[in-house]
Structure formats: structure tokens, C-alpha cells
Design an enzyme around this catalytic site. Structure first.
Site, PDB file in Angstrom:
ATOM      1  N   ASP A 120      -4.557 -12.833   3.696  1.00 56.76           N
ATOM      2  CA  ASP A 120      -5.818 -12.426   4.308  1.00 56.76           C
ATOM      3  C   ASP A 120      -7.022 -12.714   3.416  1.00 56.76           C
ATOM      4  O   ASP A 120      -8.151 -12.346   3.755  1.00 56.76           O
ATOM      5  CB  ASP A 120      -5.793 -10.959   4.723  1.00 56.76           C
ATOM      6  CG  ASP A 120      -5.150 -10.053   3.689  1.00 56.76           C
ATOM      7  OD1 ASP A 120      -4.885 -10.514   2.567  1.00 56.76           O
ATOM      8  OD2 ASP A 120      -4.890  -8.872   4.008  1.00 56.76           O
ATOM      9  N   ASP A 170      -3.136 -10.723  -2.203  1.00 58.84           N
ATOM     10  CA  ASP A 170      -3.713 -10.215  -0.958  1.00 58.84           C
ATOM     11  C   ASP A 170      -5.190  -9.885  -1.187  1.00 58.84           C
ATOM     12  O   ASP A 170      -5.599  -9.572  -2.307  1.00 58.84           O
ATOM     13  CB  ASP A 170      -2.948  -8.955  -0.553  1.00 58.84           C
ATOM     14  CG  ASP A 170      -3.198  -8.497   0.862  1.00 58.84           C
ATOM     15  OD1 ASP A 170      -2.331  -8.727   1.715  1.00 58.84           O
ATOM     16  OD2 ASP A 170      -4.256  -7.880   1.112  1.00 58.84           O
ATOM     17  N   HIS A 176       0.816  -1.225   0.000  1.00 60.47           N
ATOM     18  CA  HIS A 176       0.000   0.000   0.000  1.00 60.47           C
ATOM     19  C   HIS A 176       0.849   1.275   0.000  1.00 60.47           C
ATOM     20  O   HIS A 176       0.298   2.376  -0.081  1.00 60.47           O
ATOM     21  CB  HIS A 176      -0.933   0.036   1.209  1.00 60.47           C
ATOM     22  CG  HIS A 176      -1.983  -1.031   1.211  1.00 60.47           C
ATOM     23  ND1 HIS A 176      -2.827  -1.251   0.152  1.00 60.47           N
ATOM     24  CD2 HIS A 176      -2.302  -1.963   2.158  1.00 60.47           C
ATOM     25  CE1 HIS A 176      -3.646  -2.265   0.435  1.00 60.47           C
ATOM     26  NE2 HIS A 176      -3.333  -2.713   1.639  1.00 60.47           N
ATOM     27  N   TYR A 203      -3.731 -11.952   8.880  1.00 61.06           N
ATOM     28  CA  TYR A 203      -3.841 -11.446  10.246  1.00 61.06           C
ATOM     29  C   TYR A 203      -4.439 -12.444  11.222  1.00 61.06           C
ATOM     30  O   TYR A 203      -4.301 -12.269  12.428  1.00 61.06           O
ATOM     31  CB  TYR A 203      -4.631 -10.132  10.236  1.00 61.06           C
ATOM     32  CG  TYR A 203      -3.988  -9.142   9.292  1.00 61.06           C
ATOM     33  CD1 TYR A 203      -2.847  -8.450   9.675  1.00 61.06           C
ATOM     34  CD2 TYR A 203      -4.473  -8.964   8.006  1.00 61.06           C
ATOM     35  CE1 TYR A 203      -2.213  -7.575   8.801  1.00 61.06           C
ATOM     36  CE2 TYR A 203      -3.853  -8.087   7.117  1.00 61.06           C
ATOM     37  CZ  TYR A 203      -2.719  -7.402   7.523  1.00 61.06           C
ATOM     38  OH  TYR A 203      -2.094  -6.554   6.650  1.00 61.06           O
ATOM     39  N   HIS A 222      -6.610  -7.270  -0.250  1.00 62.94           N
ATOM     40  CA  HIS A 222      -6.658  -5.838  -0.521  1.00 62.94           C
ATOM     41  C   HIS A 222      -5.818  -5.539  -1.769  1.00 62.94           C
ATOM     42  O   HIS A 222      -4.725  -6.080  -1.928  1.00 62.94           O
ATOM     43  CB  HIS A 222      -6.110  -5.034   0.658  1.00 62.94           C
ATOM     44  CG  HIS A 222      -6.758  -5.356   1.961  1.00 62.94           C
ATOM     45  ND1 HIS A 222      -6.228  -6.277   2.856  1.00 62.94           N
ATOM     46  CD2 HIS A 222      -7.896  -4.893   2.525  1.00 62.94           C
ATOM     47  CE1 HIS A 222      -7.011  -6.353   3.915  1.00 62.94           C
ATOM     48  NE2 HIS A 222      -8.032  -5.525   3.746  1.00 62.94           N
TER      49      HIS A 222
END
Length: 312
Positions: A246, A165, A128, A290, A167
């Protein structure tokens, strides 16, 4: 067969300031414990990460941003917030430089032929992070730094980055979107944080925005139809993986329903492409993940697959 595993003690000392923060040092402990318990640790050749030089970071990040991070890095016990999600304690700058350095070192190891496959167990994550600012727990964009190092230092002409991922790797996209030497492939839940990537229109970016509740078959079908033909056509000389776990059904940071077998499936596919075009060179860097149990299991199967891969 063996795999290089790169990490550094400073990565466990970085602290986001709250015991409830999902991006915690316990993530690396969960990975290490599962690797040992499963026996996969025995096929890992362990390396302490080197610290990234500022030259490595400047290939991706603006000088003004790097200077800002350096000046803000605390020396005492205070905590400095870079953005709403990303904080620095007195160990964070060292951790971030070692995380980026691990990615650079991994590229050097595979380019030297000493190892075919490497995994970087690092934090803070990177995908990110933008050229000019931090975001989403990320300070330096480790995978983009690795890509630029492979291209500019080792003289490669084509590098692929694959990000699975949950995200979108929006920071990585921003770092590489104008560089046609890099093919960037990202699958992610949409709409969802960071609420970007669904409408990207760039010849070197293949985004797979997928809905909440995506299961294995849907995700694999999208990857098979979109990523794999593009990777075959691109013929990368190095494959870099932004390995976020995740997307696992047990991880409540997203709403995908992948399982360990899906990470094995994509790992085998990418190793096969690397075998055909990249002299088997694969570098994987930890991003998200996570839920500690599913993270440990998923990384272990990912690492096991790379270590044992001998072809189809």
C-alpha cells in the site's frame, strides 16, 4: 528457478462484513490472476497452508487473548467485531490460523532446504496484531509467529523482519521489541495510522518514519542509509518480510509514491543479504495493498524477483 507460494482457501472466505471494506478476498484473486497472466505462476510451487497449532500462536500471543478469539468466533452467519477495524465471520478463525500456519510452514520449507524463497498469499494480515489484542484488520501476528518459530523450534540465533507497508508494523514491534535475537526494520508514513513508531528507542528496532508524498528516491535513500548497514552488521540467519504494497502511488490507503521497481529493488537487496548470511532463506508474507491492480502487479514482480534471484 522456483519459489514456494503458500495460501489456503479459507483465506478467501474470511469476510470483514462489508463489500466496501478494503481488506477483501478480492485481494488474493487479484494476485492470483496477475501471477497467471504474467506467467510467473509457472515458477511457483504451490502449497496449501497448514493450520497453525495453538503452540505456535502462544509463542507470541497471550493465552487469554487466544481464548477470547476462540470463544468469540461465530459458528453461524453473524459477524463479530474484535475492534473497530477487524471483524470475524464463521470462516475467520480458520483463515487466521491458516495464515499464521502458512508463515510457520514457510519457515519450515526454507529451513529444510527444499526452497530458498517463499511467499505467503494470506489474509487476514498480521502486522498490527499485538500480543494481547487485534487491530487494523489483523488477528494473529503472522510474521512474529514465524520469527519465534525459527528461533525457538529451529534454533536460529538471529532473524530479521523487514516491513515496507505504508503503515507502521506496530503490533510486530510490540511482539519483538524485547527480543534481541530479532532485528525489526519498518518504513512507514508519519504521521499516519497507527500513529506510533516515530519515537521508538530500542536497539533492535530501526524505524523509518517518512512524510506524506515520499517518493522512490527518498525511500530508497533512507533504506540504503539505515536498514542495509544494520542488516549487514546483524548478519541474519533468516530474513522475514512483512510485504505490504500500500506504499504504491496508486493505492489510496496511503500517500507514498512507490512503484513496482522499488519493490524489486528492496527484494534484490534483501535476497543478497540472505545469500551472504542466511543460506538464501527468505520468507515473505502479505500484509497491506488494497488497490487491486497495483497489488497484483507489485506482488508479481516481488515473487518474480525472488524466484529468479541468482545474486548480484
Amino acid at each position: 528457478m522456483t519459489i514456494a507460494l503458500i495460501t489456503h482457501p479459507s483465506c478467501e472466505l474470511h469476510d470483514n462484513g462489508s463489500s466496501l471494506h478494503p481488506e477483501s478476498a478480492e485481494r488474493l484473486g487479484a494476485i492470483n490472476n496477475r501471477l497467471i497472466a504474467s506467467g510467473v505462476d509457472w515458477v511457483c510451487h504451490h502449497y496449501d497452508a497448514q493450520e497453525a497449532e495453538w503452540e505456535h500462536l502462544r509463542r507470541v500471543h497471550h493465552v487469554d487473548y487466544l481464548e477470547q478469539v476462540r470463544k468469540l468466533a461465530p459458528l453461524g452467519d453473524e459477524l463479530v467485531n474484535l475492534d473497530g477495524d477487524t471483524a470475524m465471520n464463521k470462516h475467520t478463525l480458520s483463515a487466521a490460523r491458516h495464515a499464521a500456519g502458512a508463515a510457520v510452514q514457510a519457515v519450515d520449507l526454507v529451513m529444510s532446504g527444499k526452497h530458498r524463497h517463499t511467499f505467503c498469499a494470506i489474509r487476514p494480515p498480521g502486522h498490527h496484531a499485538y500480543p494481547d489484542h487485534s487491530a487494523g484488520f489483523c488477528i494473529f501476528n503472522n510474521i512474529a509467529i514465524a520469527a519465534k518459530h525459527a528461533l525457538d523450534h529451529h534454533g536460529l540465533e538471529r532473524v530479521a523482519i523487514i516491513d515496507f507497508d505504508v503503515h507502521h508494523g506496530d503490533g510486530t514491534e510490540a511482539c519483538v521489541i524485547d527480543d534481541q535475537r530479532i532485528l525489526f526494520c519498518s518504513s512507514f508514513q508519519h504521521p499516519y495510522y497507527p500513529y506510533k513508531g516515530a519515537d521508538t528507542d530500542a536497539p533492535n528496532v530501526i524505524n523509518l518514519p517518512l512524510p506524506k508524498g515520499t517518493k522512490s528516491a527518498q525511500w530508497r535513500s533512507a533504506v540504503y542509509e539505515r536498514w542495509l548497514p544494520a542488516l549487514e552488521a546483524f548478519q541474519p540467519q533468516l530474513i522475514l518480510i512483512s510485504a505490504g504494497f500500500d506504499s504504491h502511488l496508486e493505492d489510496d490507503m496511503g500517500d507514498f509514491n512507490l512503484v513496482e521497481a522499488d519493490y524489486v529493488w528492496i527484494t534484490k537487496a534483501l535476497c543478497g543479504i540472505a545469500q551472504r548470511y542466511a543460506e538464501s532463506r527468505v520468507v515473505s508474507c502479505l500484509e497491506g495493498g488494497y488497490d487491486l491492480s497495483s497489488l497484483g502487479r507489485s506482488v508479481t514482480e516481488h515473487v518474480r524477483c525472488m524466484a529468479e534471484y541468482t545474486g548480484y
